[in-house]
Design a protein around this motif. Sequence first.
Motif, PDB file in Angstrom:
ATOM      1  N   LEU A  13       7.850  -0.257  39.175  1.00 26.68           N
ATOM      2  CA  LEU A  13       8.821   0.834  39.176  1.00 26.68           C
ATOM      3  C   LEU A  13       8.115   2.052  38.602  1.00 26.68           C
ATOM      4  O   LEU A  13       7.600   2.006  37.482  1.00 26.68           O
ATOM      5  CB  LEU A  13      10.051   0.477  38.341  1.00 26.68           C
ATOM      6  CG  LEU A  13      10.885  -0.706  38.824  1.00 26.68           C
ATOM      7  CD1 LEU A  13      12.128  -0.875  37.954  1.00 26.68           C
ATOM      8  CD2 LEU A  13      11.290  -0.542  40.282  1.00 26.68           C
ATOM      9  N   SER A  14       8.093   3.136  39.366  1.00 23.59           N
ATOM     10  CA  SER A  14       7.291   4.291  39.004  1.00 23.59           C
ATOM     11  C   SER A  14       8.073   5.591  39.138  1.00 23.59           C
ATOM     12  O   SER A  14       8.914   5.737  40.024  1.00 23.59           O
ATOM     13  CB  SER A  14       6.046   4.346  39.912  1.00 23.59           C
ATOM     14  OG  SER A  14       5.351   5.572  39.779  1.00 23.59           O
ATOM     15  N   ASP A  15       7.762   6.550  38.243  1.00 21.40           N
ATOM     16  CA  ASP A  15       8.197   7.921  38.465  1.00 21.40           C
ATOM     17  C   ASP A  15       7.589   8.406  39.780  1.00 21.40           C
ATOM     18  O   ASP A  15       6.659   7.787  40.311  1.00 21.40           O
ATOM     19  CB  ASP A  15       7.733   8.818  37.324  1.00 21.40           C
ATOM     20  CG  ASP A  15       8.685   8.777  36.132  1.00 21.40           C
ATOM     21  OD1 ASP A  15       9.666   8.023  36.176  1.00 21.40           O
ATOM     22  OD2 ASP A  15       8.431   9.502  35.147  1.00 21.40           O
ATOM     23  N   GLY A  16       8.053   9.535  40.268  1.00 26.04           N
ATOM     24  CA  GLY A  16       7.606  10.007  41.565  1.00 26.04           C
ATOM     25  C   GLY A  16       6.574  11.111  41.518  1.00 26.04           C
ATOM     26  O   GLY A  16       5.377  10.885  41.600  1.00 26.04           O
ATOM     27  N   ARG A  17       7.007  12.332  41.355  1.00 24.36           N
ATOM     28  CA  ARG A  17       6.146  13.484  41.602  1.00 24.36           C
ATOM     29  C   ARG A  17       5.150  13.798  40.483  1.00 24.36           C
ATOM     30  O   ARG A  17       4.331  14.696  40.637  1.00 24.36           O
ATOM     31  CB  ARG A  17       7.021  14.707  41.905  1.00 24.36           C
ATOM     32  CG  ARG A  17       7.656  14.630  43.297  1.00 24.36           C
ATOM     33  CD  ARG A  17       8.714  15.681  43.521  1.00 24.36           C
ATOM     34  NE  ARG A  17       9.964  15.311  42.870  1.00 24.36           N
ATOM     35  CZ  ARG A  17      11.077  16.015  42.992  1.00 24.36           C
ATOM     36  NH1 ARG A  17      11.078  17.114  43.717  1.00 24.36           N
ATOM     37  NH2 ARG A  17      12.177  15.634  42.392  1.00 24.36           N
ATOM     38  N   ASP A  18       5.207  13.087  39.376  1.00 25.59           N
ATOM     39  CA  ASP A  18       4.196  13.316  38.335  1.00 25.59           C
ATOM     40  C   ASP A  18       3.297  12.091  38.135  1.00 25.59           C
ATOM     41  O   ASP A  18       2.690  11.908  37.085  1.00 25.59           O
ATOM     42  CB  ASP A  18       4.848  13.714  37.004  1.00 25.59           C
ATOM     43  CG  ASP A  18       5.847  12.686  36.489  1.00 25.59           C
ATOM     44  OD1 ASP A  18       6.086  11.681  37.200  1.00 25.59           O
ATOM     45  OD2 ASP A  18       6.378  12.876  35.382  1.00 25.59           O
ATOM     46  N   VAL A  19       3.202  11.242  39.168  1.00 27.14           N
ATOM     47  CA  VAL A  19       2.350  10.048  39.135  1.00 27.14           C
ATOM     48  C   VAL A  19       1.377  10.090  40.307  1.00 27.14           C
ATOM     49  O   VAL A  19       1.770  10.405  41.435  1.00 27.14           O
ATOM     50  CB  VAL A  19       3.186   8.756  39.192  1.00 27.14           C
ATOM     51  CG1 VAL A  19       2.276   7.525  39.311  1.00 27.14           C
ATOM     52  CG2 VAL A  19       4.056   8.625  37.947  1.00 27.14           C
ATOM     53  N   LEU A  20       0.111   9.776  40.039  1.00 29.28           N
ATOM     54  CA  LEU A  20      -0.931   9.726  41.066  1.00 29.28           C
ATOM     55  C   LEU A  20      -1.438   8.302  41.221  1.00 29.28           C
ATOM     56  O   LEU A  20      -1.507   7.557  40.243  1.00 29.28           O
ATOM     57  CB  LEU A  20      -2.111  10.627  40.674  1.00 29.28           C
ATOM     58  CG  LEU A  20      -1.830  12.116  40.499  1.00 29.28           C
ATOM     59  CD1 LEU A  20      -3.033  12.802  39.863  1.00 29.28           C
ATOM     60  CD2 LEU A  20      -1.486  12.754  41.835  1.00 29.28           C
ATOM     61  N   ILE A  21      -1.802   7.935  42.440  1.00 34.62           N
ATOM     62  CA  ILE A  21      -2.497   6.683  42.695  1.00 34.62           C
ATOM     63  C   ILE A  21      -3.989   6.971  42.583  1.00 34.62           C
ATOM     64  O   ILE A  21      -4.514   7.843  43.277  1.00 34.62           O
ATOM     65  CB  ILE A  21      -2.172   6.117  44.092  1.00 34.62           C
ATOM     66  CG1 ILE A  21      -0.669   5.881  44.233  1.00 34.62           C
ATOM     67  CG2 ILE A  21      -2.939   4.814  44.329  1.00 34.62           C
ATOM     68  CD1 ILE A  21      -0.103   4.842  43.310  1.00 34.62           C
ATOM     69  N   ASN A  22      -4.657   6.269  41.687  1.00 34.47           N
ATOM     70  CA  ASN A  22      -6.064   6.530  41.393  1.00 34.47           C
ATOM     71  C   ASN A  22      -6.960   5.935  42.476  1.00 34.47           C
ATOM     72  O   ASN A  22      -7.665   4.941  42.267  1.00 34.47           O
ATOM     73  CB  ASN A  22      -6.414   5.956  40.017  1.00 34.47           C
ATOM     74  CG  ASN A  22      -7.779   6.389  39.527  1.00 34.47           C
ATOM     75  OD1 ASN A  22      -8.457   7.207  40.145  1.00 34.47           O
ATOM     76  ND2 ASN A  22      -8.195   5.830  38.400  1.00 34.47           N
ATOM     77  N   ASN A  23      -6.910   6.551  43.648  1.00 38.75           N
ATOM     78  CA  ASN A  23      -7.652   6.076  44.807  1.00 38.75           C
ATOM     79  C   ASN A  23      -8.266   7.285  45.515  1.00 38.75           C
ATOM     80  O   ASN A  23      -7.588   7.982  46.256  1.00 38.75           O
ATOM     81  CB  ASN A  23      -6.730   5.310  45.759  1.00 38.75           C
ATOM     82  CG  ASN A  23      -7.474   4.708  46.944  1.00 38.75           C
ATOM     83  OD1 ASN A  23      -8.685   4.839  47.067  1.00 38.75           O
ATOM     84  ND2 ASN A  23      -6.737   4.050  47.821  1.00 38.75           N
TER      85      ASN A  23
END
Length: 251
Positions: A13-23
């Motif tokens: 479960l993650s926040d949306g617009r202030d989270v990045l996928i480190n890829n």
Amino acid sequence: FLSMMDPDTLVVLSDGRDVLINNPMQSKAYSALSVQEFRDAYNEITKDSPNAIVVSAEAQCCVSALTHVALGGYFNPDGSRNERSCSSGEADCMWGGDDKALPWETFMKTLAIERMDSDHDDVYLNAGLMVGTVKNMIRVISSASIAKNEDDQAVLTDFMYYHRDQIILDYGQTMFGNNRGGLGGIEDGSCTFDVTANRRLVHSKTGTSPLFVHSPGGFLKCHDDLADKLGITPVSKTSRKLHQQRSNYNY
């Protein structure tokens, strides 16, 4: 939705617009590696607590709702809800004073030392990222009984006070990374992640590369800079209403 899934499936479960996928550049090669590292980290963190979910940890405390209730105030001894949280940042839920936050800070610092047997910077619960099996996630969410207008971070922090076997924080930033916008700006190192030669983000203090990187407290300058380094178009038009009485601080 969760109740329809295999109870042993691992979900985030993650926040949306202030989270990045480190890829970097959304590479397929990195995707497989990152997911395996994520699973390995989860198994290591929960090896002694199979019924727990893992929640991200950050270096700043606390949301203002916690300064409106005593430690342990949201729940009764039998686990039922005693009091409802106000919504941090609203007129009736502004910062109540550093003295009110101190018991919460002390609890989480002490718990981190007990669990890690060492001193860590990131010891405070951040509800923006969490992971667990479907059955464990449903149990925690149902037991916490968070209402629509409550501050989820405040309630989960108090839930952890009573149920320390059900929530474990990712102190080492191995799965979830948090920048430190509430403690300063980019110039002083509060944008905690560096970029490697292969463009993967690495925590400047722990050396870890968590799959999810969060910029809480509306630290959008850092968020956009890291998105650019990853080759991702930033989406940064939102910020969470938390502690709004100190300039540029949400906690």
